[in-house]
Design a protein around this motif. Structure first.
Motif, PDB file in Angstrom:
ATOM      1  N   GLU A 184     -12.308 -45.004  32.390  1.00  0.00           N
ATOM      2  CA  GLU A 184     -12.208 -44.008  33.457  1.00  0.00           C
ATOM      3  C   GLU A 184     -10.887 -43.246  33.394  1.00  0.00           C
ATOM      4  N   LYS A 185      -9.789 -43.962  33.129  1.00  0.00           N
ATOM      5  CA  LYS A 185      -8.473 -43.322  33.050  1.00  0.00           C
ATOM      6  C   LYS A 185      -8.374 -42.416  31.833  1.00  0.00           C
ATOM      7  N   GLU A 207     -13.559 -50.992  31.634  1.00  0.00           N
ATOM      8  CA  GLU A 207     -14.132 -49.953  32.498  1.00  0.00           C
ATOM      9  C   GLU A 207     -13.039 -49.089  33.103  1.00  0.00           C
ATOM     10  N   ASN A 208     -11.967 -49.726  33.580  1.00  0.00           N
ATOM     11  CA  ASN A 208     -10.852 -48.979  34.166  1.00  0.00           C
ATOM     12  C   ASN A 208     -10.170 -48.095  33.128  1.00  0.00           C
ATOM     13  N   LYS A 235     -13.868 -55.514  33.064  1.00  0.00           N
ATOM     14  CA  LYS A 235     -13.342 -54.707  34.163  1.00  0.00           C
ATOM     15  C   LYS A 235     -12.192 -53.827  33.674  1.00  0.00           C
ATOM     16  N   ALA A 236     -11.311 -54.416  32.868  1.00  0.00           N
ATOM     17  CA  ALA A 236     -10.189 -53.658  32.309  1.00  0.00           C
ATOM     18  C   ALA A 236     -10.693 -52.557  31.373  1.00  0.00           C
TER      19      ALA A 236
END
Length: 239
Positions: A109-110, A105-106, A102-103
């Protein structure tokens, strides 16, 4: 007149030969690395590739060879420091098995929207990189990092991973581990590090040669406050 038989090996037999050699190499690699990781479950790593590289860089720049480090047992490390490391570097450390997808993926995106690259390596990944691999960025090194991350998650406890992480991580110019950093910046052992001191030290972990707890920038103070908030949310650690 009989035709002469070719002595040249068939392509298929060559492939089988190379396949057997490759198979043996892979088995040897798995065996050696398995026992290497297993050994370091009980033996503290005496030195890392990063320490050697930094030492060589110092000598090349005409500076004095400097590797300051002092191992401190997990049970002797300040609980504030353990909590700060998790809160600042890997908030899901106790939940994942080495990778926080999840981290990742975030962060991806950032990074698409910002010029500043945000990392998403877990404490387990950083420990694998620091202890078993050479510094640098490449797909090959990243693949090895993933392999060793899986091994330490399989063979070590979370306590051992965090202990090794806090004892080998670069914490300044020629400084490695929390104990050397604590004496250098706070003039005391990491055993008695306060919440504020622990959060400030962890805030500089991503780039300890650029930032320092001795001279925090406004950005480092903001990171410290964020880490302190995350520490409060974590509550009591299970170890």
């Amino acid at each position: 007149m009989a035709k002469r038989r070719s002595t040249r090996p068939a392509p298929q037999s060559k492939l089988k030969k190379y396949g057997r050699i490759l198979g043996k190499v892979i088995l040897w690699f798995i065996g050696i690395t398995f026992f290497w990781v297993l050994a370091l479950k009980f033996i503290n790593p005496p030195i890392t590739f990063l320490m050697l590289q930094r030492g060589i860089e110092q000598k090349a720049a005409g500076k004095k060879w400097k590797i300051e480090k002092e191992w401190i047992r997990f049970e002797d490390l300040s609980d504030n420091l353990k909590k700060a490391a998790i809160a600042g570097e890997d908030v899901n450390f106790l939940k994942h098995w080495g990778f926080d997808f999840k981290a990742m993926e975030n962060a991806f995106e950032k990074n698409q929207k910002s010029k500043r690259v945000i990392g998403a390596s877990t404490i387990s990944q950083q420990t694998a990189k620091n202890v078993f691999l050479w510094p640098g960025r490449s797909y090959i090194r990243k693949a090895f990092e993933g392999y060793f991350t899986g091994l330490i998650e399989l063979l070590w406890s979370k306590e051992r991973i965090l202990e090794v992480y806090l004892n080998v991580i670069e914490t300044g110019d020629g400084l490695y581990g929390a104990e050397a950093a604590s004496w250098n910046y706070y003039h005391k052992s990491a055993v008695s590090m306060t919440k504020q001191q622990a959060a400030l030290l962890v805030a500089v972990f991503p780039n300890p040669r650029r930032w320092s707890p001795a001279k925090p920038t406004s950005y480092i103070y903001r990171k410290q406050r964020l880490i302190l908030r995350n520490m409060n949310r974590l509550g009591k650690l299970p170890f």
